[in-house]
Design a protein around this motif. Structure first.
Motif, PDB file in Angstrom:
ATOM      1  N   PRO A   1       0.798  -1.222   0.000  1.00 41.30           N
ATOM      2  CA  PRO A   1       0.000   0.000   0.000  1.00 41.30           C
ATOM      3  C   PRO A   1       0.837   1.281   0.000  1.00 41.30           C
ATOM      4  O   PRO A   1       0.286   2.370   0.145  1.00 41.30           O
ATOM      5  CB  PRO A   1      -0.784  -0.113   1.298  1.00 41.30           C
ATOM      6  CG  PRO A   1       0.197  -0.735   2.250  1.00 41.30           C
ATOM      7  CD  PRO A   1       0.992  -1.706   1.392  1.00 41.30           C
ATOM      8  N   ASN A   2       2.155   1.173  -0.160  1.00 40.63           N
ATOM      9  CA  ASN A   2       3.011   2.363  -0.091  1.00 40.63           C
ATOM     10  C   ASN A   2       2.692   3.395  -1.159  1.00 40.63           C
ATOM     11  O   ASN A   2       2.625   4.585  -0.866  1.00 40.63           O
ATOM     12  CB  ASN A   2       4.490   1.988  -0.172  1.00 40.63           C
ATOM     13  CG  ASN A   2       5.004   1.372   1.108  1.00 40.63           C
ATOM     14  OD1 ASN A   2       4.287   1.253   2.088  1.00 40.63           O
ATOM     15  ND2 ASN A   2       6.254   0.950   1.097  1.00 40.63           N
ATOM     16  N   ASP A   3       2.536   2.956  -2.422  1.00 37.44           N
ATOM     17  CA  ASP A   3       2.315   3.880  -3.533  1.00 37.44           C
ATOM     18  C   ASP A   3       0.866   3.926  -3.992  1.00 37.44           C
ATOM     19  O   ASP A   3       0.446   4.884  -4.622  1.00 37.44           O
ATOM     20  CB  ASP A   3       3.173   3.485  -4.739  1.00 37.44           C
ATOM     21  CG  ASP A   3       4.643   3.386  -4.412  1.00 37.44           C
ATOM     22  OD1 ASP A   3       5.126   4.208  -3.620  1.00 37.44           O
ATOM     23  OD2 ASP A   3       5.309   2.470  -4.943  1.00 37.44           O
ATOM     24  N   ILE A   4       0.136   2.863  -3.753  1.00 35.70           N
ATOM     25  CA  ILE A   4      -1.248   2.741  -4.211  1.00 35.70           C
ATOM     26  C   ILE A   4      -2.062   2.135  -3.065  1.00 35.70           C
ATOM     27  O   ILE A   4      -1.627   1.160  -2.445  1.00 35.70           O
ATOM     28  CB  ILE A   4      -1.331   1.912  -5.512  1.00 35.70           C
ATOM     29  CG1 ILE A   4      -2.772   1.778  -6.019  1.00 35.70           C
ATOM     30  CG2 ILE A   4      -0.670   0.579  -5.390  1.00 35.70           C
ATOM     31  CD1 ILE A   4      -2.892   1.116  -7.385  1.00 35.70           C
ATOM     32  N   SER A   5      -3.207   2.706  -2.782  1.00 38.84           N
ATOM     33  CA  SER A   5      -4.034   2.234  -1.659  1.00 38.84           C
ATOM     34  C   SER A   5      -4.613   0.856  -1.959  1.00 38.84           C
ATOM     35  O   SER A   5      -4.690   0.435  -3.125  1.00 38.84           O
ATOM     36  CB  SER A   5      -5.172   3.220  -1.393  1.00 38.84           C
ATOM     37  OG  SER A   5      -6.127   3.159  -2.447  1.00 38.84           O
ATOM     38  N   VAL A   6      -5.055   0.176  -0.925  1.00 42.09           N
ATOM     39  CA  VAL A   6      -5.698  -1.126  -1.100  1.00 42.09           C
ATOM     40  C   VAL A   6      -6.943  -0.958  -1.968  1.00 42.09           C
ATOM     41  O   VAL A   6      -7.188  -1.755  -2.885  1.00 42.09           O
ATOM     42  CB  VAL A   6      -6.044  -1.766   0.266  1.00 42.09           C
ATOM     43  CG1 VAL A   6      -6.895  -3.014   0.085  1.00 42.09           C
ATOM     44  CG2 VAL A   6      -4.762  -2.102   1.029  1.00 42.09           C
ATOM     45  N   ALA A   7      -7.727   0.085  -1.724  1.00 43.56           N
ATOM     46  CA  ALA A   7      -8.941   0.323  -2.515  1.00 43.56           C
ATOM     47  C   ALA A   7      -8.598   0.506  -4.001  1.00 43.56           C
ATOM     48  O   ALA A   7      -9.276  -0.055  -4.875  1.00 43.56           O
ATOM     49  CB  ALA A   7      -9.689   1.544  -1.987  1.00 43.56           C
ATOM     50  N   ASP A   8      -7.544   1.263  -4.291  1.00 46.10           N
ATOM     51  CA  ASP A   8      -7.142   1.449  -5.687  1.00 46.10           C
ATOM     52  C   ASP A   8      -6.547   0.177  -6.278  1.00 46.10           C
ATOM     53  O   ASP A   8      -6.699  -0.090  -7.474  1.00 46.10           O
ATOM     54  CB  ASP A   8      -6.155   2.612  -5.808  1.00 46.10           C
ATOM     55  CG  ASP A   8      -6.836   3.967  -5.675  1.00 46.10           C
ATOM     56  OD1 ASP A   8      -8.080   4.045  -5.797  1.00 46.10           O
ATOM     57  OD2 ASP A   8      -6.121   4.963  -5.434  1.00 46.10           O
ATOM     58  N   ALA A   9      -5.891  -0.629  -5.464  1.00 44.99           N
ATOM     59  CA  ALA A   9      -5.346  -1.909  -5.931  1.00 44.99           C
ATOM     60  C   ALA A   9      -6.479  -2.876  -6.286  1.00 44.99           C
ATOM     61  O   ALA A   9      -6.372  -3.630  -7.255  1.00 44.99           O
ATOM     62  CB  ALA A   9      -4.422  -2.513  -4.880  1.00 44.99           C
ATOM     63  N   ILE A  10      -7.566  -2.836  -5.513  1.00 45.92           N
ATOM     64  CA  ILE A  10      -8.737  -3.668  -5.827  1.00 45.92           C
ATOM     65  C   ILE A  10      -9.297  -3.260  -7.191  1.00 45.92           C
ATOM     66  O   ILE A  10      -9.629  -4.112  -8.021  1.00 45.92           O
ATOM     67  CB  ILE A  10      -9.797  -3.551  -4.709  1.00 45.92           C
ATOM     68  CG1 ILE A  10      -9.283  -4.213  -3.428  1.00 45.92           C
ATOM     69  CG2 ILE A  10     -11.126  -4.191  -5.153  1.00 45.92           C
ATOM     70  CD1 ILE A  10     -10.115  -3.895  -2.184  1.00 45.92           C
ATOM     71  N   LEU A  11      -9.393  -1.953  -7.428  1.00 42.60           N
ATOM     72  CA  LEU A  11      -9.858  -1.464  -8.733  1.00 42.60           C
ATOM     73  C   LEU A  11      -8.886  -1.851  -9.842  1.00 42.60           C
ATOM     74  O   LEU A  11      -9.308  -2.186 -10.955  1.00 42.60           O
ATOM     75  CB  LEU A  11     -10.042   0.051  -8.693  1.00 42.60           C
ATOM     76  CG  LEU A  11     -11.177   0.563  -7.816  1.00 42.60           C
ATOM     77  CD1 LEU A  11     -11.163   2.086  -7.754  1.00 42.60           C
ATOM     78  CD2 LEU A  11     -12.527   0.042  -8.297  1.00 42.60           C
ATOM     79  N   ALA A  12      -7.590  -1.832  -9.540  1.00 41.70           N
ATOM     80  CA  ALA A  12      -6.590  -2.249 -10.524  1.00 41.70           C
ATOM     81  C   ALA A  12      -6.765  -3.731 -10.865  1.00 41.70           C
ATOM     82  O   ALA A  12      -6.632  -4.131 -12.027  1.00 41.70           O
ATOM     83  CB  ALA A  12      -5.182  -1.968 -10.010  1.00 41.70           C
ATOM     84  N   ALA A  13      -7.083  -4.551  -9.867  1.00 42.99           N
ATOM     85  CA  ALA A  13      -7.304  -5.979 -10.109  1.00 42.99           C
ATOM     86  C   ALA A  13      -8.548  -6.184 -10.983  1.00 42.99           C
ATOM     87  O   ALA A  13      -8.567  -7.047 -11.864  1.00 42.99           O
ATOM     88  CB  ALA A  13      -7.432  -6.731  -8.790  1.00 42.99           C
ATOM     89  N   ARG A  14      -9.580  -5.395 -10.758  1.00 45.29           N
ATOM     90  CA  ARG A  14     -10.772  -5.460 -11.612  1.00 45.29           C
ATOM     91  C   ARG A  14     -10.390  -5.073 -13.049  1.00 45.29           C
ATOM     92  O   ARG A  14     -10.819  -5.704 -14.008  1.00 45.29           O
ATOM     93  CB  ARG A  14     -11.863  -4.547 -11.075  1.00 45.29           C
ATOM     94  CG  ARG A  14     -13.142  -4.577 -11.919  1.00 45.29           C
ATOM     95  CD  ARG A  14     -14.207  -3.641 -11.349  1.00 45.29           C
ATOM     96  NE  ARG A  14     -15.366  -3.574 -12.202  1.00 45.29           N
ATOM     97  CZ  ARG A  14     -16.394  -4.415 -12.184  1.00 45.29           C
ATOM     98  NH1 ARG A  14     -16.401  -5.410 -11.311  1.00 45.29           N
ATOM     99  NH2 ARG A  14     -17.416  -4.267 -13.002  1.00 45.29           N
ATOM    100  N   ASN A  15      -9.568  -4.045 -13.184  1.00 48.66           N
ATOM    101  CA  ASN A  15      -9.078  -3.599 -14.481  1.00 48.66           C
ATOM    102  C   ASN A  15      -8.340  -4.744 -15.190  1.00 48.66           C
ATOM    103  O   ASN A  15      -8.527  -4.964 -16.384  1.00 48.66           O
ATOM    104  CB  ASN A  15      -8.169  -2.379 -14.264  1.00 48.66           C
ATOM    105  CG  ASN A  15      -7.493  -1.870 -15.510  1.00 48.66           C
ATOM    106  OD1 ASN A  15      -6.572  -2.502 -16.016  1.00 48.66           O
ATOM    107  ND2 ASN A  15      -7.919  -0.709 -15.976  1.00 48.66           N
ATOM    108  N   VAL A  16      -7.537  -5.479 -14.444  1.00 46.41           N
ATOM    109  CA  VAL A  16      -6.842  -6.644 -15.002  1.00 46.41           C
ATOM    110  C   VAL A  16      -7.867  -7.648 -15.523  1.00 46.41           C
ATOM    111  O   VAL A  16      -7.686  -8.251 -16.587  1.00 46.41           O
ATOM    112  CB  VAL A  16      -5.916  -7.303 -13.956  1.00 46.41           C
ATOM    113  CG1 VAL A  16      -5.364  -8.626 -14.469  1.00 46.41           C
ATOM    114  CG2 VAL A  16      -4.784  -6.366 -13.588  1.00 46.41           C
ATOM    115  N   GLY A  17      -8.952  -7.828 -14.786  1.00 48.90           N
ATOM    116  CA  GLY A  17     -10.016  -8.728 -15.224  1.00 48.90           C
ATOM    117  C   GLY A  17     -10.603  -8.308 -16.562  1.00 48.90           C
ATOM    118  O   GLY A  17     -10.867  -9.146 -17.433  1.00 48.90           O
ATOM    119  N   LEU A  18     -10.789  -7.015 -16.752  1.00 43.56           N
ATOM    120  CA  LEU A  18     -11.323  -6.516 -18.023  1.00 43.56           C
ATOM    121  C   LEU A  18     -10.362  -6.829 -19.166  1.00 43.56           C
ATOM    122  O   LEU A  18     -10.781  -7.274 -20.239  1.00 43.56           O
ATOM    123  CB  LEU A  18     -11.582  -5.015 -17.933  1.00 43.56           C
ATOM    124  CG  LEU A  18     -12.662  -4.588 -16.933  1.00 43.56           C
ATOM    125  CD1 LEU A  18     -12.700  -3.070 -16.810  1.00 43.56           C
ATOM    126  CD2 LEU A  18     -14.026  -5.146 -17.317  1.00 43.56           C
TER     127      LEU A  18
END
Length: 148
Positions: free
Chosen positions: A48-65
């Motif tokens: 979580p140093n550079d990107i929050s957990v909430a934003d990382a969850i959204l990034a993982a969803r983005n990977v799914g897309l």
């Protein structure tokens, strides 16, 4: 996808000497995908140093897309998906971070949203000290597909 209001991004080219997907014996094995912004550039940062957990969850969803886009490109139609079999999620994690499963839920929840219970497969979620291009999350997936 239409009912859910999901528009898939354009599938990205492999970043090295590998195939986006290999289909063998009715299974599609997708290479790891990373998250990208609206211009197709990789999202970056360590959780979580550079990107929050909430934003990382959204990034993982983005990977799914991006994974769904690559899959559709390879098999022609996502209607051929029979079952998500296995997901391997990697999080670019700062030392001591332990919420890897929560981050990869962003990916898994999208698969369940799109495919229902057929989107729920076996899964691993692990932390890495780094990922290619400093992306925050990368996911590989194996999917059972119906013959065309």
């Amino acid at each position: 996808l239409k009912e859910l209001g999901i528009i898939l991004p354009k599938s990205s080219a492999p970043a090295g000497s590998y195939a986006k997907a290999v289909i063998i014996d009715g299974f599609a094995h997708l290479s790891g995908q990373g998250p990208r912004d609206g211009d197709g550039k990789p999202l970056t940062g360590q959780v979580p140093n550079d990107i929050s957990v909430a934003d990382a969850i959204l990034a993982a969803r983005n990977v799914g897309l991006y994974s769904l886009s690559a899959l559709r490109e390879e098999i022609g139609s996502l209607d051929r998906v029979e079952q998500v079999v296995r997901t391997f999620g990697m999080v670019n994690a700062s030392p001591g971070f332990s919420e890897h499963p929560k981050v990869i839920d962003g990916f898994s929840n999208l698969m369940i949203e799109v495919f229902g219970e057929a989107g729920r497969g076996a899964r691993s979620a692990v932390g890495m000290s780094s990922l290619p291009f400093n992306i925050p999350v990368e996911v590989e997936i194996t999917i059972k597909i119906q013959s065309s």
